[in-house]
Structures are given as C-alpha cells and as structure tokens.
Scaffold this motif. Sequence first.
Motif, PDB file in Angstrom:
ATOM      1  N   ASP A 227      47.622  42.634  30.388  1.00 57.12           N
ATOM      2  CA  ASP A 227      46.469  42.198  29.359  1.00 57.12           C
ATOM      3  C   ASP A 227      46.490  40.963  29.068  1.00 57.12           C
ATOM      4  OD1 ASP A 227      45.935  44.820  29.232  1.00 57.12           O
ATOM      5  OD2 ASP A 227      47.453  45.194  27.626  1.00 57.12           O
ATOM      6  N   SER A 228      47.896  40.363  28.572  1.00 53.67           N
ATOM      7  CA  SER A 228      48.041  39.131  28.376  1.00 53.67           C
ATOM      8  C   SER A 228      47.323  37.860  29.261  1.00 53.67           C
ATOM      9  CB  SER A 228      49.107  38.491  27.680  1.00 53.67           C
ATOM     10  OG  SER A 228      50.186  38.801  28.680  1.00 53.67           O
ATOM     11  N   PRO A 229      47.348  38.087  30.376  1.00 57.87           N
ATOM     12  CA  PRO A 229      47.032  37.055  31.171  1.00 57.87           C
ATOM     13  C   PRO A 229      45.214  36.982  31.114  1.00 57.87           C
ATOM     14  CG  PRO A 229      48.149  38.234  32.498  1.00 57.87           C
ATOM     15  CD  PRO A 229      48.236  38.948  31.295  1.00 57.87           C
ATOM     16  N   VAL A 230      44.591  38.014  30.985  1.00 61.21           N
ATOM     17  CA  VAL A 230      43.149  38.481  30.905  1.00 61.21           C
ATOM     18  C   VAL A 230      42.964  37.669  29.360  1.00 61.21           C
ATOM     19  CG1 VAL A 230      41.476  39.893  30.450  1.00 61.21           C
ATOM     20  CG2 VAL A 230      42.894  40.575  32.187  1.00 61.21           C
ATOM     21  N   ALA A 231      43.680  37.978  28.399  1.00 56.68           N
ATOM     22  CA  ALA A 231      43.571  37.335  27.220  1.00 56.68           C
ATOM     23  C   ALA A 231      43.361  35.859  27.419  1.00 56.68           C
ATOM     24  CB  ALA A 231      44.277  37.570  25.971  1.00 56.68           C
ATOM     25  N   GLY A 232      44.433  35.225  27.996  1.00 52.29           N
ATOM     26  CA  GLY A 232      44.336  33.694  28.302  1.00 52.29           C
ATOM     27  C   GLY A 232      43.235  33.113  28.881  1.00 52.29           C
TER      28      GLY A 232
ATOM     29  N   VAL B 182      41.467  46.039  32.869  1.00 51.41           N
ATOM     30  CA  VAL B 182      41.756  46.155  34.249  1.00 51.41           C
ATOM     31  C   VAL B 182      40.572  45.260  35.335  1.00 51.41           C
ATOM     32  CG1 VAL B 182      41.923  47.739  36.141  1.00 51.41           C
ATOM     33  CG2 VAL B 182      43.244  48.058  34.096  1.00 51.41           C
ATOM     34  N   GLU B 183      39.555  45.755  34.884  1.00 51.99           N
ATOM     35  CA  GLU B 183      37.956  45.253  35.506  1.00 51.99           C
ATOM     36  C   GLU B 183      38.030  43.743  35.448  1.00 51.99           C
ATOM     37  OE1 GLU B 183      34.563  46.864  34.389  1.00 51.99           O
ATOM     38  OE2 GLU B 183      35.547  48.969  35.044  1.00 51.99           O
ATOM     39  N   VAL B 184      38.593  43.245  34.439  1.00 51.68           N
ATOM     40  CA  VAL B 184      38.480  41.675  34.249  1.00 51.68           C
ATOM     41  C   VAL B 184      39.751  41.277  35.049  1.00 51.68           C
ATOM     42  CG1 VAL B 184      38.600  39.636  32.904  1.00 51.68           C
ATOM     43  CG2 VAL B 184      37.235  41.585  31.832  1.00 51.68           C
ATOM     44  N   ALA B 185      40.882  41.785  34.984  1.00 47.66           N
ATOM     45  CA  ALA B 185      42.072  41.390  35.885  1.00 47.66           C
ATOM     46  C   ALA B 185      41.913  41.466  37.246  1.00 47.66           C
ATOM     47  CB  ALA B 185      43.219  42.400  35.205  1.00 47.66           C
ATOM     48  N   LYS B 186      41.227  42.177  37.695  1.00 49.82           N
ATOM     49  CA  LYS B 186      40.796  42.306  39.097  1.00 49.82           C
ATOM     50  C   LYS B 186      40.055  40.974  39.572  1.00 49.82           C
ATOM     51  CE  LYS B 186      41.648  47.209  40.185  1.00 49.82           C
ATOM     52  NZ  LYS B 186      41.079  48.535  40.334  1.00 49.82           N
ATOM     53  N   ARG B 187      38.868  40.880  38.623  1.00 51.78           N
ATOM     54  CA  ARG B 187      37.896  39.964  39.005  1.00 51.78           C
ATOM     55  C   ARG B 187      38.768  38.455  38.971  1.00 51.78           C
ATOM     56  NH1 ARG B 187      34.316  37.665  35.531  1.00 51.78           N
ATOM     57  NH2 ARG B 187      34.626  39.411  33.940  1.00 51.78           N
ATOM     58  N   ILE B 188      39.495  38.356  38.113  1.00 51.34           N
ATOM     59  CA  ILE B 188      40.074  36.964  37.882  1.00 51.34           C
ATOM     60  C   ILE B 188      41.368  36.817  39.019  1.00 51.34           C
ATOM     61  CG2 ILE B 188      39.141  36.450  35.639  1.00 51.34           C
ATOM     62  CD1 ILE B 188      42.058  36.947  34.464  1.00 51.34           C
TER      63      ILE B 188
ATOM     64  N   PHE C 266      45.388  40.906  38.660  1.00 48.74           N
ATOM     65  CA  PHE C 266      45.812  42.518  38.436  1.00 48.74           C
ATOM     66  C   PHE C 266      46.993  42.624  39.293  1.00 48.74           C
ATOM     67  CE2 PHE C 266      45.307  46.850  39.729  1.00 48.74           C
ATOM     68  CZ  PHE C 266      45.556  47.574  38.620  1.00 48.74           C
ATOM     69  N   GLU C 267      46.768  42.138  40.704  1.00 54.44           N
ATOM     70  CA  GLU C 267      47.924  42.542  41.619  1.00 54.44           C
ATOM     71  C   GLU C 267      49.255  42.161  41.235  1.00 54.44           C
ATOM     72  OE1 GLU C 267      47.573  44.712  44.223  1.00 54.44           O
ATOM     73  OE2 GLU C 267      45.344  44.948  43.683  1.00 54.44           O
ATOM     74  N   THR C 268      49.402  41.058  40.699  1.00 54.56           N
ATOM     75  CA  THR C 268      50.486  40.492  40.308  1.00 54.56           C
ATOM     76  C   THR C 268      51.166  41.089  39.104  1.00 54.56           C
ATOM     77  OG1 THR C 268      49.952  38.283  40.848  1.00 54.56           O
ATOM     78  CG2 THR C 268      51.817  38.127  39.557  1.00 54.56           C
ATOM     79  N   SER C 269      50.203  41.497  38.180  1.00 56.25           N
ATOM     80  CA  SER C 269      50.456  42.148  37.071  1.00 56.25           C
ATOM     81  C   SER C 269      51.192  43.630  37.121  1.00 56.25           C
ATOM     82  CB  SER C 269      49.292  42.290  35.894  1.00 56.25           C
ATOM     83  OG  SER C 269      49.195  41.263  35.324  1.00 56.25           O
TER      84      SER C 269
END
Length: 416
Positions: free
Chosen positions: A215-220, A351-357, A360-363
């Motif tokens: 979550d937090s990387p996406v928030a950033g 998760v969708e945003v995390a994958k796009r940016i 996700f794979e690291t998280s």
Amino acid sequence: MFSTFLIKYGEIAIKGKNRHLFEEALVNQIRHALSKVDGDFSVMREQGRIYVDCEGDFDYDETVEALQCVFGIVGICPVMKIEDRGLDELGNDVIRFLEETLKLPSAPAGHAGDRKPDLDLDRIENDSSRVTFKVMTRRAKKSYPIPSMEVNSELGGRILDAFPQLRVDVHAPDLLVHVEIRDMIYIYSKVIPGPGGMPVGTSGRAMLLLSGGIDSPVAGYMIGKRGVVIDAVYFHAPPYTSDRAKEKVVDLAKIVAKYTGPIRLHVVNFTDIQLYIYEKCPHDELTIIMRRYMMRIAERFAAMDGSIALVTGESIGQVASQTMQSLAVTNEVCSLPVFRPLIGFDKQEIVEVAKRIDTFETSILPFEDCCTIFVAKHPVTKPNLRVIQRSELKLQEKIDEMVETAVNTTETIFVK
Ligand code: ATP
Ligand code: MG
C-alpha cells in the motif's frame, strides 16, 4: 525519423501566473527522467509548448518509457521535424511521415488510459472499412505565405493520392495529422499517453511512511502525482526485521523515485521502542501505540526536511489498526495533516495500481515486517483514546529518551 517529441500537458490546471512554474517544473522533471537514458537530449520550451530533441543515437522505447514516468505529461507525440522547403516538399514529407507512423513500434506498456491500437496500412488495404484522417495545420509562424486551410487541403489531396485506402473525415477522423509551421515544420499524429497529474515540485513536500508492503508505495506514487516532492521514513526493527527487509524498502523507494525524483529515506531503528511498548503496555494495544510513535517520529523528520504533511497507505477497515476508531486514535498525535490517498480503495484496486507502477513484485517479496512480529492475536479494533493515553503513561520513564535516540541514530539514504 522521429528524433523530437512534443510533450502535451494538461492545460486546465495551469491558467494564469502558475503556468510558468508548472512548465519550469515539468521541464526539470523531464530532464531528470532523461538523465537516466542513454542519449543526448535537449528539452526546450517554446511558445507554450515543450519539445524534447534527441541528438544522435538514442533508444526510442527507453525514451518513451522514461517520459511516461513524468507526472504532468498527458501525451507524448513523436514528431518529424523538417526544414521549410516549400509546400511541394512538405507534401512528400507528410507522405513519408505517414508511411513511417502507421508502422511505428508500439510504445511500452503505458501508465495511463487506453490507446487506439496502432494502425497497420497493410491491414487497412484489405479492409473495406477505410481509415479516416484529417490534416490540421497551425501556422505559429505568421509570415508563412500560405493560409492554414490551403495547406490542409493541399496536403489532404496529396495523402489521398498516395494512400487511396484512406478517406477524409473532418469530424471524427481515426488519424489526425498535425502540421505545425514554425521556424521548422513539425509533423505529428500519434499521442502516447503520459501519466497525467502535476509535475513534481509544484505542490510542496510530504513525508511518506514507507513500509515494505503493497500500500504505502502506491500512496507515495499518488501523492507524487499531485506534484508533491516525497521523502520517506521506514521503521526498521533489527534483528526482528532483516537487512533484506530494509533492502526491499530501499528498492521500493527506488521505484517510487522513478516517478517522484530523488527521495530521502530515513531508516529509523525502532526495536527498542517496540520492545519497551511490548514490555509495558497491554498487548492488544501494541499496534496502535506503536503506530502513534511512528507518526510522532515521522513528524520529527518532516520538520527537518520541510515536509508539511504525512502520507500513509492506510485504507478504512483493511486491518484492525485501520478501523475508523484506530485511525482517529493514531491521528490524534499528529499536528501535520495526514494524507491517506488509498482511504477508499479496496485491496484489489491498490494491487492494480501497484502492478501498473511496477512496485507489486517487490512488495510481495516475503520479508518480515516490524508490525507483524509484535502483533497481538486479537488487537483492539475500537481503541478508546483515553485508554490508550493512559497506557502510554506507563512509558513515561524512558520513552522520550528512546525517541531522541531513535531520531539521532537514524540512517538517511539518498535514493535516486
Ligand atoms: P503497507 O502495505 O503499506 O505496509 P499495510 O496494509 O501493511 O500497509 P499497516 O501495516 O497497518 O498496513 O500499515 C499502515 C501504514 O502505516 C502503511 O501503509 C505505512 O504508511 C505505515 N507503516 C506501517 N509499517 C511501517 C513501517 N515499518 N515503516 C514505515 N511506515 C509503516
Ligand atoms: Mg505493512
């Protein structure tokens, strides 16, 4: 053929005197993004437009990919830039441009929106539904002798002769052929989507509480997208959390920094504080008290770095520490505003945003998290502020000193 890109940016947010700042920040961010790509680039602002010129050899895909990370960019147009050698030559160039454009390699996976599939002339030739086009000429150089309308119809005629499978549609063409007449002539058609948002540097600075989670990387990313410069703080609990867990957070910060620019990452040694809370306070209150100390410490770094807000990856109801009551109790210790851009998101949406940016794979790498190690079996889900404050009184003897030590022994990593 395409060694120039025209950069399109949102016009609405930048009317009036902010425009200048907006454009300057955008140019800076573009330069920063391209500094990591091999090639000799110059970024120019000219009459309300931004162009990227690529001198000599450069990698088209890499360049587009880097530009797609720059907030504030709405579209990236590969441009054919030519000398003015008269209308006849211009017609030849437009035909050459179309031949090339219709089979340009597709850009790497975009970060925003959908894109019309690339047009394929060979396919079009066998296709009864013919592709439509329109020429749009703009004379930025008023001394050009031929009116725009005349250029449009002349070039339109030339295109029809060269590509009989095309047809004109002035209302809703499949293909818009832009011809901009300046000191040089710019021809472009394709618009590759950018991430949108505002250029980083136009909206102040904020301190992100960055964990190794999803979550937090996406928030950033989302706060950065609004033009905010990001710094980060990570609470590390060795030996309960390993160096690998810390490396993972550094890696996440690196990915976020691709979009936001360099991040100062403060790695706080949180072990003693956690153990002390564990020793003195009821275990079902551990997480919430711990989160209150995270916020307090994050504010200390915010003050040092000039951040005027905190950012977290919290979303209502996701876990016990993110119920409305828990968020309120956590919030109570903060004097800065706390931005929670994911507050209304479901996990799947995050998760969708995390994958796009690409975080996700690291998280999801399986390293321990300081919160999960000390977490109680049944944490309070509706903490009462008075109760929590009373529990915190049990920490009175040593906690201030421990917070000072944690702040003073923090390792700050400059992540680029
Ligand atoms: P995330 O995926 O971002 O870790 P989460 O679902 O695991 O979130 P929590 O562990 O409750 O949720 O954390 C909520 C928020 O608190 C995180 O989004 C982050 O902003 C902050 N946070 C949690 N743990 C840490 C940590 N060790 N260091 C810095 N910030 C943290
Ligand atoms: Mg977490």
